[in-house]
Design an enzyme around this catalytic site. Structure first.
Site, PDB file in Angstrom:
ATOM      1  N   LEU A  75      11.626   4.911  -7.563  1.00  0.00           N
ATOM      2  CA  LEU A  75      10.180   4.761  -7.355  1.00  0.00           C
ATOM      3  C   LEU A  75       9.489   6.087  -7.063  1.00  0.00           C
ATOM      4  O   LEU A  75       8.276   6.209  -7.229  1.00  0.00           O
ATOM      5  CB  LEU A  75       9.928   3.763  -6.217  1.00  0.00           C
ATOM      6  CG  LEU A  75       8.557   3.107  -6.112  1.00  0.00           C
ATOM      7  CD1 LEU A  75       8.139   2.460  -7.428  1.00  0.00           C
ATOM      8  CD2 LEU A  75       8.515   2.088  -4.994  1.00  0.00           C
ATOM      9  N   GLY A  76      10.267   7.109  -6.646  1.00  0.00           N
ATOM     10  CA  GLY A  76       9.683   8.434  -6.450  1.00  0.00           C
ATOM     11  C   GLY A  76       9.087   8.657  -5.067  1.00  0.00           C
ATOM     12  O   GLY A  76       8.984   7.718  -4.263  1.00  0.00           O
TER      13      GLY A  76
ATOM     14  N   CYS B 183     -14.567   0.855 -14.678  1.00  0.00           N
ATOM     15  CA  CYS B 183     -14.981   2.254 -14.486  1.00  0.00           C
ATOM     16  C   CYS B 183     -13.754   3.152 -14.635  1.00  0.00           C
ATOM     17  O   CYS B 183     -13.354   3.865 -13.720  1.00  0.00           O
ATOM     18  CB  CYS B 183     -15.619   2.412 -13.104  1.00  0.00           C
ATOM     19  SG  CYS B 183     -16.578   3.937 -12.895  1.00  0.00           S
TER      20      CYS B 183
ATOM     21  N   TYR C 282      -6.428   6.919   3.581  1.00  0.00           N
ATOM     22  CA  TYR C 282      -6.600   5.799   2.660  1.00  0.00           C
ATOM     23  C   TYR C 282      -5.883   4.550   3.144  1.00  0.00           C
ATOM     24  O   TYR C 282      -6.458   3.458   3.233  1.00  0.00           O
ATOM     25  CB  TYR C 282      -6.113   6.142   1.244  1.00  0.00           C
ATOM     26  CG  TYR C 282      -5.898   4.870   0.474  1.00  0.00           C
ATOM     27  CD1 TYR C 282      -6.990   4.154  -0.014  1.00  0.00           C
ATOM     28  CD2 TYR C 282      -4.628   4.304   0.352  1.00  0.00           C
ATOM     29  CE1 TYR C 282      -6.819   2.920  -0.638  1.00  0.00           C
ATOM     30  CE2 TYR C 282      -4.449   3.082  -0.271  1.00  0.00           C
ATOM     31  CZ  TYR C 282      -5.543   2.399  -0.766  1.00  0.00           C
ATOM     32  OH  TYR C 282      -5.379   1.183  -1.349  1.00  0.00           O
TER      33      TYR C 282
ATOM     34  N   GLN D 110      -0.007   6.710  -5.313  1.00  0.00           N
ATOM     35  CA  GLN D 110       0.263   7.523  -6.516  1.00  0.00           C
ATOM     36  C   GLN D 110       1.226   6.833  -7.475  1.00  0.00           C
ATOM     37  O   GLN D 110       1.989   7.508  -8.187  1.00  0.00           O
ATOM     38  CB  GLN D 110       0.821   8.896  -6.103  1.00  0.00           C
ATOM     39  CG  GLN D 110      -0.174   9.719  -5.329  1.00  0.00           C
ATOM     40  CD  GLN D 110      -1.314  10.195  -6.190  1.00  0.00           C
ATOM     41  OE1 GLN D 110      -1.146  11.037  -7.040  1.00  0.00           O
ATOM     42  NE2 GLN D 110      -2.499   9.626  -5.988  1.00  0.00           N
TER      43      GLN D 110
ATOM     44  N   ASP E 292      -9.741   5.488  -2.513  1.00  0.00           N
ATOM     45  CA  ASP E 292      -8.597   5.924  -3.313  1.00  0.00           C
ATOM     46  C   ASP E 292      -9.128   6.594  -4.578  1.00  0.00           C
ATOM     47  O   ASP E 292     -10.322   6.838  -4.705  1.00  0.00           O
ATOM     48  CB  ASP E 292      -7.690   4.730  -3.649  1.00  0.00           C
ATOM     49  CG  ASP E 292      -8.301   3.850  -4.717  1.00  0.00           C
ATOM     50  OD1 ASP E 292      -9.546   3.759  -4.761  1.00  0.00           O
ATOM     51  OD2 ASP E 292      -7.552   3.269  -5.518  1.00  0.00           O
TER      52      ASP E 292
ATOM     53  N   CYS F 178     -26.454   2.859 -11.491  1.00  0.00           N
ATOM     54  CA  CYS F 178     -25.500   3.962 -11.633  1.00  0.00           C
ATOM     55  C   CYS F 178     -26.232   5.199 -12.130  1.00  0.00           C
ATOM     56  O   CYS F 178     -26.740   5.230 -13.256  1.00  0.00           O
ATOM     57  CB  CYS F 178     -24.384   3.580 -12.617  1.00  0.00           C
ATOM     58  SG  CYS F 178     -23.168   4.891 -12.908  1.00  0.00           S
TER      59      CYS F 178
ATOM     60  N   GLU G  26       0.822  -1.212   0.000  1.00  0.00           N
ATOM     61  CA  GLU G  26       0.000   0.000   0.000  1.00  0.00           C
ATOM     62  C   GLU G  26       0.855   1.260   0.000  1.00  0.00           C
ATOM     63  O   GLU G  26       0.516   2.242  -0.664  1.00  0.00           O
ATOM     64  CB  GLU G  26      -0.949   0.009   1.204  1.00  0.00           C
ATOM     65  CG  GLU G  26      -2.059  -1.036   1.126  1.00  0.00           C
ATOM     66  CD  GLU G  26      -2.970  -0.851  -0.075  1.00  0.00           C
ATOM     67  OE1 GLU G  26      -2.969   0.233  -0.680  1.00  0.00           O
ATOM     68  OE2 GLU G  26      -3.689  -1.810  -0.416  1.00  0.00           O
TER      69      GLU G  26
END
Length: 355
Positions: free
Chosen positions: A86-87, A196, A126, A48, A144, A212, A43
């Site tokens: 990986l940032g 989606c 999150y 991002q 998320d 929906c 996680e």
DNA sequence: TATCCGTGGAT
DNA sequence: TATCCAAGGAT
């Protein structure tokens, strides 16, 4: 259980994605539980960050550090080197801090509650909800970017993000089942990733398309509504790649916090938005036979950086003492962020090519 | 609430 | 080429 949740769970049973950190629905049904350490590690990495980018890093981390205790015992530099590329490097710094707290103060066990998890560094709304739901089967509202998209479409929420977050969270909490909340959370995220989607959603394949609101009355692609983004300014500077007679490159360690905090760099001028800054060889950190070696551009989240690159050869290793010299063999394993690899590659084209 | 904080792939 | 955006968090 509400009808949406039942339909979503049935779809997840049939169409779930397989990941190295995931326990399948059938495994869970047989009593096999996800390892909280692996759930937590995945996680953090996935914040991002795309699944494909995370996979090799996750495999390398769990192979090298199989438990939270092993990670807590690692050196900070080893963790930063393993994270390089990986940032969002504050994630790696907080990852190590969190591992130490869990290993040394919590008997090696992750908290199972939202409050306990959120108290740990690097774990926010999150991630706390995701770990509580996926690793501990708590009916937490996991929200998320995928879930934001699914829910704003399901309920036709037109409030722009991020203002809509509280409204979205309330809707998610309301439809989260007490049975299989972890699978429900993962199913919602899989639905957002595969059906989606931001553009051209596959509504005909959606397990909840009969319920929906946006599909019935509007265009799903127009959701979620987002606040306008700021423009991205350009900053510029110069980078100096010093090469010793043995081919080593001079590196320094950046300050522990802020941009690329704790990572390695070649000496640079300030990165300024001004156009009158000195980006010539006169700005070098120490005298050498500097020659222009091209320029590189790198896009960060909130600015674009253009660096003039200079190189100098046969630099005496004693001339600089606020860093270290990395040999060609060591260079690929240093904690170098991508922008620094670009700068070095501009001066030494084969620096990071496989031997 | 707004800003800072990386990277690379898709379109 | 430009823009979006991907399992966000800290301040």
């Amino acid at each position: 259980m509400n009808r949406r949740a039942a339909q979503l769970l049935q779809w997840y049973d049939d169409h779930h994605r397989l990941f190295p950190w995931r326990v399948t629905p059938s495994e869970r049904a047989r009593g096999i539980l996800a390892d909280p350490y692996r759930v937590w590690l995945s996680e953090i990495m996935l914040q991002q960050t795309t699944v494909e980018a995370v996979k090799p890093y996750f495999q390398a981390f769990v192979a090298r550090w199989p438990t939270v205790g092993a990670l807590a015992a690692a050196s900070d530099d080893d963790v930063m080197r393993a994270w390089a590329g990986l940032g969002y490097y504050s994630r790696a710094r907080n990852l190590k801090k969190c591992a130490e707290i869990v290993a040394n103060e919590l008997n090696g066990e992750f908290p199972s509650t939202i409050e306990g998890l959120k108290a740990l560094p690097g774990i926010g709304d999150y991630t706390a909800a995701a770990i509580a739901a996926i690793a501990f089967d708590r009916p937490a509202a996991v929200v998320d970017g995928n879930v934001e998209r699914v829910v704003t479409r399901l309920f036709a929420i037109s409030t722009p993000l991020p203002a809509a977050k509280s409204e979205i969270r309330a809707k998610v909490q309301a439809i989260t089942p007490t049975n299989r909340p972890g699978d429900f959370a993962q199913g919602m995220m899989d639905l957002g990733a595969m059906i989606c989607t931001p553009r051209r959603p596959a509504c005909v394949l959606c397990p909840v398309n009969d319920d929906c609101r946006v599909l019935g009355e509007g265009d799903p692609e127009l959701y979620p509504v987002k606040a306008p983004k700021k423009d991205r300014p350009v900053r510029q500077g110069a980078a100096f790649v010093a090469i010793s007679s043995s081919g080593s490159v001079f590196l320094r360690k950046r300050p522990a916090s802020g941009l690329l905090g704790g990572m390695a760099e070649v000496p640079c001028t300030d990165w300024t938005a001004r156009r009158d800054g000195d980006t010539s060889a006169d700005a070098a950190p120490f005298p050498a036979r500097w020659s222009a070696s091209g320029s590189i551009s790198h896009v960060f989240t909130h600015f674009e950086l253009r660096l003039s690159v200079y190189r100098a050869e046969n630099v005496a290793e004693k001339i600089a003492d606020n860093g270290w010299w990395a040999s060609p063999d060591e260079l690929p394993d240093e904690a170098l962020p991508t922008v620094m690899k670009k700068a070095i590659a501009a001066a030494i084209p084969d620096a990071f090519k496989a031997a």
